[in-house]
Design an enzyme around this catalytic site. Structure first.
Site, mmCIF file in Angstrom:
data_model
loop_
_atom_site.group_PDB
_atom_site.id
_atom_site.type_symbol
_atom_site.label_atom_id
_atom_site.label_comp_id
_atom_site.label_asym_id
_atom_site.label_seq_id
_atom_site.Cartn_x
_atom_site.Cartn_y
_atom_site.Cartn_z
ATOM 1 N N ASP A 1 9.242 2.722 -0.902
ATOM 2 C CA ASP A 1 8.283 3.356 0.004
ATOM 3 C C ASP A 1 8.678 2.953 1.423
ATOM 4 O O ASP A 1 8.372 1.862 1.879
ATOM 5 C CB ASP A 1 6.871 2.892 -0.330
ATOM 6 C CG ASP A 1 5.814 3.468 0.611
ATOM 7 O OD1 ASP A 1 6.188 4.079 1.635
ATOM 8 O OD2 ASP A 1 4.612 3.277 0.332
ATOM 9 N N LYS B 1 5.712 9.368 8.715
ATOM 10 C CA LYS B 1 5.570 8.807 10.056
ATOM 11 C C LYS B 1 6.528 9.428 11.065
ATOM 12 O O LYS B 1 6.268 10.478 11.624
ATOM 13 C CB LYS B 1 5.750 7.285 10.014
ATOM 14 C CG LYS B 1 4.845 6.538 9.048
ATOM 15 C CD LYS B 1 3.409 6.466 9.500
ATOM 16 C CE LYS B 1 2.585 5.575 8.606
ATOM 17 N NZ LYS B 1 1.159 5.588 8.926
ATOM 18 N N TYR C 1 0.857 -1.192 0.000
ATOM 19 C CA TYR C 1 0.000 0.000 0.000
ATOM 20 C C TYR C 1 0.888 1.236 0.000
ATOM 21 O O TYR C 1 1.819 1.342 0.806
ATOM 22 C CB TYR C 1 -0.898 0.010 1.235
ATOM 23 C CG TYR C 1 -1.729 1.262 1.387
ATOM 24 C CD1 TYR C 1 -2.799 1.504 0.538
ATOM 25 C CD2 TYR C 1 -1.444 2.193 2.382
ATOM 26 C CE1 TYR C 1 -3.572 2.651 0.684
ATOM 27 C CE2 TYR C 1 -2.207 3.336 2.533
ATOM 28 C CZ TYR C 1 -3.268 3.564 1.681
ATOM 29 O OH TYR C 1 -4.021 4.695 1.828
#
Length: 424
Positions: free
Chosen positions: A238, A266, A143
């Site tokens: 990613d 994050k 994702y």
């Protein structure tokens, strides 16, 4: 859920789609209604009903020092006194850029954005602009946020071009995305062969953490890099989840790979909305204002996010947080493996990231992850939640440890998990 939380959720559903601002929070995968958090400190959260929980979600990864660590709170407080946003360059964004480039040598230049989705979306636009090509390869189970080009999944075969995985995405755009099985090198070879000189980039989670948690097979990432180099495409990592969590240099440090571009998020915001993307100078220099690839953001490099992120990263380095996280993770893994040795369960961990699959291993891609018994996971989840331990509310999510998780937290968690598994 108490009457107070139920009433609040009813109010939320009246004004917020699904009652939540991000779908997984709605508990649809596990049933029931979500709880509402009043406050969080260290490894624990307290609901508005006064229930205390050991938290293994950690804001889905950013809370690597735990919730509200003093060093981050102090940095945010000091920064806020000087202004929450300027829309003008500030020194903290330069410091953050220098730190990222120092810790991740593949990144020679970096641009700050406001979310992981924005980071991956910008990587794709930049890769297309740099190569002059339109198609990308992604892997099922990885994702990369909710940008249009990335919300697609495989069709009938590994080389089938994607169809939209969400309403509102033009089929013509989705058709530019090729979705392949993770860990399948032959499918990658075939995709480049069938789409000669058309593929701009491969984007991959080097350690997939959005379909549970599983790992690349030996040399898989090296082979992706070789394929990209041989075919004039870019390799995009990613590392929104893994960046600065599994190692100071992310998963690329663990596997010895230098991707062309990297997406981050994050942890670098200290709990505030943030993202970043960076890579080789010759690629990054294609961004405006120097180059023809446009990208912008009013709040990019926000001083609060930069202050919180810098404080968190420097604290991690000072206390050798990765060593502590590995020790805590190993404690949890050792105890849990003894509990599941005779069960159809699989536990995977890297550093402070882990997942318990309700399926026999090995698990190495989306299809093998989807063998999991989600009904059994649901029972397990609710038992643990009722006993004061909060795991992600989906079988296909990754749990996170923080440096604030104590040996007592681990012991309590293992006791609860043992009781939950005994009930199944």
């Amino acid at each position: 859920m108490s009457e107070r939380s139920s009433n609040l959720f009813a109010r939320a559903r009246a004004r917020i789609p699904g009652g939540v601002n991000s779908p997984v929070r709605a508990f649809r995968a596990v049933g029931g209604e979500p709880f509402f958090v009043d406050r969080a400190q260290g490894s624990h959260v307290w609901t508005i009903d006064g229930v205390e929980l050991v938290d293994y979600v950690g804001s889905w990864g950013p809370a690597i020092l735990g919730h509200a660590p003093a060093v981050v709170s102090d940095a945010l407080r000091a920064a806020a006194l000087n202004g929450a946003s300027f829309g003008i360059p500030n020194p903290l964004e330069v410091e953050m850029a220098e730190l990222i480039c120092a810790w991740m040598p593949s990144i020679e230049k970096v641009r700050m954005v406001n979310s992981g989705t924005e980071a991956t979306m910008s990587c794709l636009r930049l890769a297309r602009g740099f190569t002059g090509r339109d198609k990308i390869i992604k892997f099922a189970g990885c994702y990369h946020g909710h940008a249009d080009s990335l919300l697609v999944k495989a069709g009938s075969g590994p080389l089938t071009h994607g169809k939209p995985d969400s309403a509102g995405i033009p089929r013509s755009l989705a058709e530019q995305t090729i979705v392949l099985p993770f860990n399948n090198v032959e499918a990658v070879h075939a995709a480049f062969r069938e789409n000669k000189d058309q593929i701009a980039a491969i984007i991959v989670e080097p350690i997939p953490a959005n379909a549970g948690l599983f790992f690349p097979r030996q040399n898989f990432l090296d082979q992706l890099q070789n394929e990209c180099a041989a075919n004039g495409a870019l390799l995009i990592f990613d590392e929104v989840m893994t960046g600065f969590r599994v190692a100071p240099g992310g998963a690329q440090q663990l596997y010895g790979i230098r991707p062309d571009l990297t997406a981050l998020g994050k942890i670098i915001g200290g709990g505030l909305p943030v993202g970043a993307f960076g890579g080789r100078s010759e690629i990054m220099d294609q961004l405006s204002p120097d180059g023809p690839v446009y990208q912008a953001g009013t709040l990019s490099g926000n001083p609060l996010a930069m202050a919180g992120g810098l404080a968190q990263l420097r604290q991690l380095e000072q206390i050798d947080g990765w060593k502590l996280l590995e020790e805590r993770g190993a404690e949890l893994e050792t105890a849990l493996q003894s509990l599941i040795s005779n069960k159809a369960l699989t536990f995977y961990r890297v550093g402070s990231m882990f997942c318990l699959f309700f399926a026999s291993g090995p698990i190495f891609d989306l299809d093998s992850a989807q063998r999991s018994d989600t009904n059994e996971f649901t029972k397990f989840f609710h038992f643990c939640l009722d006993a004061g331990v909060y795991f992600p509310p989906s079988q296909f999510e990754t749990a996170f440890l923080s440096t604030a998780h104590s040996a007592m937290d681990i012991d309590r968690t293992i006791t609860v998990m043992r009781e939950a598994l005994a009930k199944l």
